[in-house]
Design a protein around this motif. Structure first.
Motif, PDB file in Angstrom:
ATOM      1  N   THR A   3       0.954  -1.400   0.101  1.00  0.00           N
ATOM      2  CA  THR A   3      -0.673   0.170  -0.035  1.00  0.00           C
ATOM      3  C   THR A   3       0.569   0.920   0.130  1.00  0.00           C
ATOM      4  OG1 THR A   3      -0.098  -0.011   2.259  1.00  0.00           O
ATOM      5  CG2 THR A   3      -2.189  -1.130   1.055  1.00  0.00           C
ATOM      6  N   CYS A  54       0.786   4.049  -2.602  1.00  0.00           N
ATOM      7  CA  CYS A  54      -0.070   5.554  -2.155  1.00  0.00           C
ATOM      8  C   CYS A  54       0.873   6.547  -2.491  1.00  0.00           C
ATOM      9  CB  CYS A  54      -0.401   5.451  -0.217  1.00  0.00           C
ATOM     10  SG  CYS A  54      -1.247   4.394  -0.153  1.00  0.00           S
ATOM     11  N   ALA A  60      -5.981   0.081  -1.799  1.00  0.00           N
ATOM     12  CA  ALA A  60      -4.570   0.757  -0.679  1.00  0.00           C
ATOM     13  C   ALA A  60      -5.685   0.205   0.547  1.00  0.00           C
ATOM     14  CB  ALA A  60      -3.953   2.107  -0.592  1.00  0.00           C
TER      15      ALA A  60
END
Length: 379
Positions: A211, A215, A251
């Motif tokens: 994630t 991100c 995410a």
């Protein structure tokens, strides 16, 4: 490196033209299809015609607002009456969440409230959902790759999730061309929602290596793309926002969110205001509240976010959050008061947030007074 799990749609296709190329595979999900779309069927007509051309019997179902219990119940009934064998969504987050819930509940033997979080029993589905596919036409929620559907429960005056790992779509087709020409106000609100959904998973207590990778690049590129779209229509910026939205969905489904979503859920259920617009109004102030209390790795992560935002906004990192709030207002985002959020709504939301799954992943503890301050600054 800490252990983690990562789950998503069985297949993701990303790129311009992928929606039309996916039609034969969409048709193979089931020959009787419930096609869920926004208030107007016009933007879904091409898909209905294409599926019909592949031999599918297609029944349309319109979603004109964020889904609630009554709409989901009507959709389940429509799917059962049509003997639907698959559900396909084309539209924004509301249409996708509605379709996801409908596909989950058509085979179910229990009432919907048995499966709802917070206001219900939160039970897992007793039977597998119908095959489901999603084609987003806005860049915001990332709902095409999440395992939950957000549903308003009017009698409880809040929005809650229907959640099950089996609700992940069989096929998610993210074709940025479907977002071309999206109205400016929708682009702004959904874009700020997408930005929030790559920032909060990066900062949350359940962030992981995958994630983080998703991100960071999306935080760096999402706001510049949104700023471009507030000035003019731009295909590359649409592509970047579609990618940001997809990264956010991936995410949040595999890490978590935070205070912005912890408050936005209750505020949306209480006021009926747009989820994306609420998130956009809260984001700078939620970040500032976390930054004021953060230490260690959390402080370092917030500092990275500050630098990304500051670069896009041509300001100093110390002014990044206030500059984001100012830019959003200048672009046309209404503050909470103008969205119909009242003092009563804010007070109730501060209490409700404690039971929110999003709030549990926030990187620092925030008491009711801190939550009230965030909302007050977003007024």
């Amino acid at each position: 490196m800490s252990a983690f799990r990562f789950a998503t749609a069985a297949e993701i296709r990303f790129g311009r033209g992928e929606a039309r190329r996916a039609v034969p595979d969409l048709a193979r999900l089931g020959r009787a299809v419930l096609l869920v779309h926004g208030a107007s069927a016009a933007r879904a007509d091409w898909l209905r015609d294409a599926l019909t051309g592949e031999g599918c019997a297609v029944t349309n179902f319109a979603v004109s607002a964020e889904p609630d219990i009554a709409l989901i119940t009507a959709g389940v009934l429509a799917a059962r009456e049509a003997n639907a064998r698959a559900v396909i969504a084309i539209g924004g987050g509301a249409a996708i969440d509605a379709a996801k819930a409908i596909s989950a509940l058509v085979p179910a033997t229990r009432p919907i409230h048995d499966h709802l979080e917070v206001v219900g029993k939160g039970l897992p589905l007793d039977l597998d959902p119908l095959p489901f596919a999603a084609l987003p036409s806005t860049a915001g929620t990332g709902a095409e790759v999440t395992r939950n559907a957000v549903i308003a429960v009017p009698e409880a005056r809040r929005k809650v999730s229907l959640r099950d790992a089996r609700m992940l779509p069989r096929l998610a087709v993210v074709d940025p061309s479907l977002t071309d020409g999206c109205p400016r106000a929708v682009t702004l609100a959904s874009g700020l929602d997408a930005l929030t959904q790559v920032i909060e998973p990066y900062l949350c207590t359940q962030a992981n290596a995958v994630t983080d990778a998703l991100c960071l690049s999306a935080i760096e590129n999402g706001l510049p793309a949104l700023m471009t779209l507030m000035e003019c229509e731009d295909g590359r910026a649409r592509d970047a926002m579609a990618w940001t939205s997809l990264c956010g969905g991936l995410a949040l489904a595999n890490a978590g969110l935070g205070v912005v979503h912890g408050l936005a859920g209750p505020l949306g259920g209480l006021s009926g205001a747009s989820h994306g617009a609420i998130c956009g109004a809260l984001l700078p102030h939620g970040l500032a509240a976390n930054a004021a209390r953060a230490t260690g790795d959390t402080a370092r992560r917030i500092d990275r976010v500050k630098h990304c935002l500051a670069n896009a906004l041509s300001t100093s990192p110390d002014n990044a959050f206030s500059s984001l709030a100012e830019w959003s207002r200048h672009a046309g985002l209404p503050r909470l008061d103008a969205q119909g959020v009242t003092a009563e709504h804010r007070a109730t939301a501060a209490r409700m947030a404690a039971s929110s799954s999003s709030m549990k992943a926030n990187p620092v503890p925030l008491d009711p007074a801190a939550l009230a301050e965030i909302m007050d600054k977003a007024r």
